[in-house]
Design an enzyme around this catalytic site. Sequence first.
Site, mmCIF file in Angstrom:
data_model
loop_
_atom_site.group_PDB
_atom_site.id
_atom_site.type_symbol
_atom_site.label_atom_id
_atom_site.label_comp_id
_atom_site.label_asym_id
_atom_site.label_seq_id
_atom_site.Cartn_x
_atom_site.Cartn_y
_atom_site.Cartn_z
ATOM 1 N N GLU A 134 6.894 7.609 3.687
ATOM 2 C CA GLU A 134 5.752 8.483 3.353
ATOM 3 C C GLU A 134 5.228 8.180 1.945
ATOM 4 O OE1 GLU A 134 5.597 12.567 4.417
ATOM 5 O OE2 GLU A 134 7.054 12.352 6.023
ATOM 6 N N THR A 180 2.548 2.063 10.022
ATOM 7 C CA THR A 180 3.164 0.899 9.393
ATOM 8 C C THR A 180 3.226 -0.309 10.311
ATOM 9 O OG1 THR A 180 4.525 2.386 8.061
ATOM 10 C CG2 THR A 180 5.219 0.098 8.162
#
Length: 578
Positions: free
Chosen positions: A386, A141
């Site tokens: 996730e 990320t």
Amino acid sequence: MHRGILASKEVFPYPDVLTLEQKETVDSMLDPFQRFFTEVNNAGRNDENSVVDDNTLKNLWELGGMGIQVPSEYGGLGMNNTQYARLCQIVGAHDLGLGIVLGAHQSIGFKGIMLYGTPEQKEKYLPKVASETVYAAFALTEPSSGSDANSIRSRAVKSADGKHYVLNGSKIWISNGGWAEVMTVFAQTEQLDKKTGQMKDKVTAFIVERAFGGVTSGQPEKKMGIKASNTAEVYFDNVKIPIENVLGKEGEGFKVAVNILNSGRFGMGATLSGTMKKCIEIATEHANNRVQFGQKIKTFGTIQEKLARMNILQYATESMAFMIAQNMDSGSQDYHLETAISKIYASECAWQVCDEAIQILGGMGFMRETGLERIMRDLRIFRIFEGTNEVLRLFVALSGVQYAGNHLKELQRAFKNPAANLGFIFKEASRRATSTIGLGGTDLSANVVPELQESAKKTAACIDLFGKTTEEVIMKYNKNIINEQIILNHLANAAIEIYAMMATLSRSTRSVQLNLPTAQHELNLTKALAIQGSERATLHLRKATSGQLKSENTLTSLISEKVCEENGVHSTDVIGLN
């Protein structure tokens, strides 16, 4: 299911893959794991201090908890997915914050090495992360890329001699990011596009050691929940990565990232089924002892409804999680939609169960000492990380729509040369005709015990309606279906409900056939879910093709646009009228 057809081999019968030796192995770990979480770990203290103390972590490493699935030859416990899931339940019942430390390390942190590592990479890194107190992290990320992993900006440039890459960039919200010594990192790299012959940016995965130099971390993030886990920004400044540390193939990092997340996601369902079980135990103890209006509150219909629903959701979540884990262990390679469904269902049901547990306890549930407020804060992240549930719903719906759409294209092509495709055309025409007049269709009767025949019929009817609805929206919107997110959400929600019903039908049938002491209770849970789930699935499918949905969507868009334009609420002051 998107075509109204059930491929039942991974649903019925309920899988049972563990050998006697494997069952004994995981059983031997249950008591030590339980004692660790009750006698050594202190979830409340971890939350209060926003860190897990060194002695607790030391004990977890010594227990083998950080290398559960690493093969024994590399220093791990060598457990399979089903065994791992069983231990995850214990983690989820006691401390989700510490669970993130454990999960970020092995479910995604070094999972890429397990899946894609060369023999040399496994030999070098797996012993470290399994038993040598070397933490791992998964660094994907970035500020500009959350669910859209392809938009990452970190870049790795290959040296002129081709012996190493130089990495620059940063990652945010990395679990274990402040202390991980080994990281799976994803960065843009320039690769030759074989189709065009031109150089093109493609994501590559790397195994990065902090010891390479140039790797630093920010301060731990201050979070709503899972405070015990370390979440930090990680920076890469001219990090020199040996070419042998490319994970998988160059330019195929997106595939690596997706498969790591897909293969680790099943553990979330197992973990949260344990959390739900703990919430139910707290709520049940209170209901059994709390007296109001001269009666124990367990006798009140409203409380009974809450407790029943909580148990139904827990049973379905657990049934899904272990069905998927055992299918994976039996060699299934096609479990990505199921793990996405399991993650969505588990994260949302766990929130509902915890919320209802707090409600049953009333004011006491709001107090810190019961532990429920910490659980609720910890649970909130599971619908986000996730893969956000919104993105995963689109994944579930669009994957199925694409499959069903391809079949329709096949039928259309067959009609262009009917003489050569009569068998296919007649078979499809027959299936559609019998389904239309109420004959044929999905039949689950052979897969379930007599006590569940009515529940099986409800589930089968949903599958048939699901196929018809999917085809209807494909015919109506064609390629533009990708822009109809609300319709896709309804399709995804229906798929989730149907899968939950099938998982419980399969599991409770097994319980009856094995004459388990809990069989009658499991039958009741399954029957109740079939009633409730089929109603919800049918409502979603009807809304997906409802004429009112377009009007509703138009109003939704207009309201949203105005709110964004005004940066918030846009209505006249009730008192001042200005």
